[in-house]
Design an enzyme around this catalytic site. Structure first.
Site, PDB file in Angstrom:
ATOM      1  N   ASP A 196       0.841  -1.197   0.000  1.00  0.00           N
ATOM      2  CA  ASP A 196       0.000   0.000   0.000  1.00  0.00           C
ATOM      3  C   ASP A 196       0.877   1.249   0.000  1.00  0.00           C
ATOM      4  O   ASP A 196       2.084   1.174   0.195  1.00  0.00           O
ATOM      5  CB  ASP A 196      -0.970   0.013   1.191  1.00  0.00           C
ATOM      6  CG  ASP A 196      -0.287  -0.426   2.465  1.00  0.00           C
ATOM      7  OD1 ASP A 196       0.922  -0.137   2.621  1.00  0.00           O
ATOM      8  OD2 ASP A 196      -0.935  -1.061   3.308  1.00  0.00           O
TER       9      ASP A 196
ATOM     10  N   ASP B 229       1.144   4.894   1.778  1.00  0.00           N
ATOM     11  CA  ASP B 229       0.642   5.751   2.855  1.00  0.00           C
ATOM     12  C   ASP B 229       1.166   7.167   2.659  1.00  0.00           C
ATOM     13  O   ASP B 229       2.284   7.381   2.179  1.00  0.00           O
ATOM     14  CB  ASP B 229       1.091   5.224   4.217  1.00  0.00           C
ATOM     15  CG  ASP B 229       0.526   3.832   4.481  1.00  0.00           C
ATOM     16  OD1 ASP B 229      -0.510   3.497   3.885  1.00  0.00           O
ATOM     17  OD2 ASP B 229       1.144   3.084   5.263  1.00  0.00           O
TER      18      ASP B 229
ATOM     19  N   ASP C 135      10.105   2.851  13.285  1.00  0.00           N
ATOM     20  CA  ASP C 135      10.860   1.718  13.827  1.00  0.00           C
ATOM     21  C   ASP C 135      12.263   1.558  13.227  1.00  0.00           C
ATOM     22  O   ASP C 135      13.273   1.624  13.931  1.00  0.00           O
ATOM     23  CB  ASP C 135      10.060   0.411  13.727  1.00  0.00           C
ATOM     24  CG  ASP C 135       9.433   0.145  12.355  1.00  0.00           C
ATOM     25  OD1 ASP C 135       9.706   0.918  11.419  1.00  0.00           O
ATOM     26  OD2 ASP C 135       8.690  -0.847  12.221  1.00  0.00           O
TER      27      ASP C 135
HETATM   28  N1  CTP Z   1       5.719   1.632  12.092  1.00  0.00           N
HETATM   29  C1  CTP Z   1       6.492   1.773  13.211  1.00  0.00           C
HETATM   30  N2  CTP Z   1       6.376   0.891  14.254  1.00  0.00           N
HETATM   31  C2  CTP Z   1       5.489  -0.133  14.178  1.00  0.00           C
HETATM   32  C3  CTP Z   1       4.678  -0.290  13.042  1.00  0.00           C
HETATM   33  C4  CTP Z   1       4.826   0.613  11.991  1.00  0.00           C
HETATM   34  O1  CTP Z   1       7.299   2.676  13.266  1.00  0.00           O
HETATM   35  N3  CTP Z   1       5.362  -0.980  15.197  1.00  0.00           N
HETATM   36  C5  CTP Z   1       5.847   2.607  10.970  1.00  0.00           C
HETATM   37  C6  CTP Z   1       6.953   2.260   9.980  1.00  0.00           C
HETATM   38  O2  CTP Z   1       7.507   3.467   9.519  1.00  0.00           O
HETATM   39  C7  CTP Z   1       6.202   1.572   8.857  1.00  0.00           C
HETATM   40  C8  CTP Z   1       4.895   2.329   8.842  1.00  0.00           C
HETATM   41  O3  CTP Z   1       4.637   2.651  10.224  1.00  0.00           O
HETATM   42  O4  CTP Z   1       6.879   1.708   7.628  1.00  0.00           O
HETATM   43  C9  CTP Z   1       3.738   1.549   8.261  1.00  0.00           C
HETATM   44  O5  CTP Z   1       3.605   0.316   8.944  1.00  0.00           O
HETATM   45  P1  CTP Z   1       3.068  -1.005   8.250  1.00  0.00           P
HETATM   46  O6  CTP Z   1       2.030  -0.665   7.263  1.00  0.00           O
HETATM   47  O7  CTP Z   1       2.769  -1.979   9.317  1.00  0.00           O
HETATM   48  O8  CTP Z   1       4.338  -1.607   7.520  1.00  0.00           O
HETATM   49  P2  CTP Z   1       5.059  -1.186   6.185  1.00  0.00           P
HETATM   50  O9  CTP Z   1       6.422  -0.700   6.546  1.00  0.00           O
HETATM   51  O10 CTP Z   1       4.218  -0.278   5.362  1.00  0.00           O
HETATM   52  O11 CTP Z   1       5.277  -2.571   5.466  1.00  0.00           O
HETATM   53  P3  CTP Z   1       4.215  -3.499   4.729  1.00  0.00           P
HETATM   54  O12 CTP Z   1       2.942  -2.726   4.641  1.00  0.00           O
HETATM   55  O13 CTP Z   1       4.856  -3.785   3.441  1.00  0.00           O
HETATM   56  O14 CTP Z   1       4.105  -4.688   5.626  1.00  0.00           O
END
Ligand code: CTP
Length: 416
Positions: free
Chosen positions: A56, A58, A132
């Site tokens: 996706d 964001d 993260d």
């Molecule tokens: N994030 C974070 N800590 C977490 C979860 C998410 O800092 N526990 C932040 C990260 O910057 C992450 C973003 O929120 O890139 C979006 O999270 P998520 O959609 O869960 O993961 P993605 O990195 O977008 O990876 P994917 O959707 O491909 O799994």
């Protein structure tokens, strides 16, 4: 990590607008037109820079959720834990827009609002630092198409390295699910974890206990969807995370092999369903228990045995009874396949609509555990309904018919 970001101009990177989904572009442009800062953020930027297809896209902005709502008629504000705006396109497309956030100071957080700390707005720089891993904190700026890097994420992307932003102990304490995410991204992207991560996981593993089970369940399903469940759970075992993640799971090489085989099947295009993931986690101990049982167990007894391995997990993660039921059906069918052909009720079993799926599961296990192919081949044609009538190893026990008793013939009446 410096205060000034490193800016990678458009001509020095491959992230083209053509790769970004149309709706996300619309949202970015409209925010920009109205004078707000608008960046593509998180996993979308990471994946595009790696030449991968993002799950996706964001958007991050300095507009507050209410300001975003005023700009888009098709906007819904969602999330209690993390307030954000969904811009809806058609029936099932949506773009997530989050206002830049910062980590609040400890004395800022009120006692009576558990979600306050997730919703304090901040600058783009603060937003990058609350994330993260460095590779997840890159921004794509719609204004000049450059990449903005506050945390050294571009270097880590190039080096193939997962690095926590700031102190790993602190960041894992803030959100223990990040320990699992470190293993997940390392497996998904084929990246090395920075050397500080594994020891920090060992130190903080226990913190997973404080995470709501629903969140862990969701993260676990992410592992299966991303086809890395086998790899990640095996690594989780090595760093001592697994007992806190899945206390009911018994770590055995055979289980990991089976999970890896399931990941390969998902990678080849079969979507993963949660009951299959559940059954896959506990199949090996179930199968071992079956070995010690007589092979004429009735269905109720097999159910009981299956429950022994499924109930604990299902209760912990609050799974619906229907899911457990389906996983149990896979186990019961597994039991039937394994004891071989020619048993009572076989035709009914073969006609049942769920048997095709159960067979697929059984065959997967046979392949993962190196069983001789005959074990599943003898079932294949019958399961697919391609077996000629009266053939195919069906050793139906012959029924001995009792001789029909004829009523005694009436004796001819004596001549009067
Ligand atoms: N994030 C974070 N800590 C977490 C979860 C998410 O800092 N526990 C932040 C990260 O910057 C992450 C973003 O929120 O890139 C979006 O999270 P998520 O959609 O869960 O993961 P993605 O990195 O977008 O990876 P994917 O959707 O491909 O799994």
């Amino acid at each position: 990590m410096s205060d000034e970001p490193f800016i990678l101009p458009r001509e020095q990177h491959e992230l083209s607008r053509q790769l970004i989904d149309e709706n996300s572009l619309k949202v970015l442009y409209r925010l920009r037109q109205h004078g707000y800062t608008a960046y593509l953020v998180g996993g979308g930027v990471r994946d595009l820079l790696l030449g991968r297809h993002p799950k996706d896209f964001d958007v991050g902005t300095n507009a507050t959720p209410d300001q975003v709502r005023k700009l888009f008629r098709n906007c819904r504000l969602v999330g209690r834990r993390f307030r954000l705006a969904h811009i809806l396109f058609g029936r099932d497309e949506r773009v997530e827009v989050a206002t830049f956030r910062r980590k609040p100071e400890a004395d800022e957080c009120p006692q009576d609002d558990p979600f306050f700390s997730e919703n304090v707005f901040g600058t783009p720089q603060q937003d990058a630092f609350r994330r993260d891993f460095t590779i997840n904190a890159l921004f794509y700026n719609i204004e000049d198409f450059s990449i903005i890097d506050y945390v050294g994420g571009l270097d880590d992307l190039r080096a193939g390295r997962i690095r926590v932003i700031g102190d790993a102990d602190e960041r894992f304490a803030e959100d223990p699910v990040r320990m699992l995410r470190a293993l997940e991204f390392s497996a998904r992207l084929g990246f090395e974890m920075d050397e500080t991560i594994a020891p920090a996981i060992v130190r903080n593993a226990e913190r997973l206990m404080a995470v709501p089970p629903a969140r862990i369940r969701e993260e676990l399903m992410e592992l299966f969807r991303h086809k890395v469940a086998g790899k990640v759970l095996q690594r989780a075992e090595k760093v001592g995370l697994l007992p806190w993640l899945l206390p009911e799971f018994t770590s055995q090489r055979e289980s990991f092999n089976f999970l890896r085989q399931l990941d390969l099947r998902t990678a080849a295009g079969t979507p993963i369903e949660e009951h299959v993931a559940l059954a896959a986690l506990y199949l090996v101990p179930f199968r071992e228990a079956c070995e010690g049982c007589p092979d004429d167990l009735n269905v109720a007894e097999v159910h009981k045995l299956a429950n022994r391995y499924l109930v604990g997990h299902c209760q912990r993660f609050g799974m619906a009874a229907g899911l457990r039921h389906l996983a149990r059906e896979l186990f019961v069918a597994f039991f039937r396949f394994q004891r071989g052909r020619g048993r009572r009720g076989e035709q009914r079993f073969l006609r049942h609509p769920f048997t095709v799926q159960s067979f697929d599961f059984y065959r997967l296990w046979c392949e993962a555990s190196g069983q001789p192919a005959e074990l599943w081949q003898c079932w294949e044609a019958a399961v697919k309904g391609e077996e000629p009538e009266g053939s195919g190893g069906l050793k139906r026990p012959k029924r001995r018919r009792r001789p029909r008793r004829r009523p005694p013939r009436p004796k001819p009446a004596p001549a009067s």
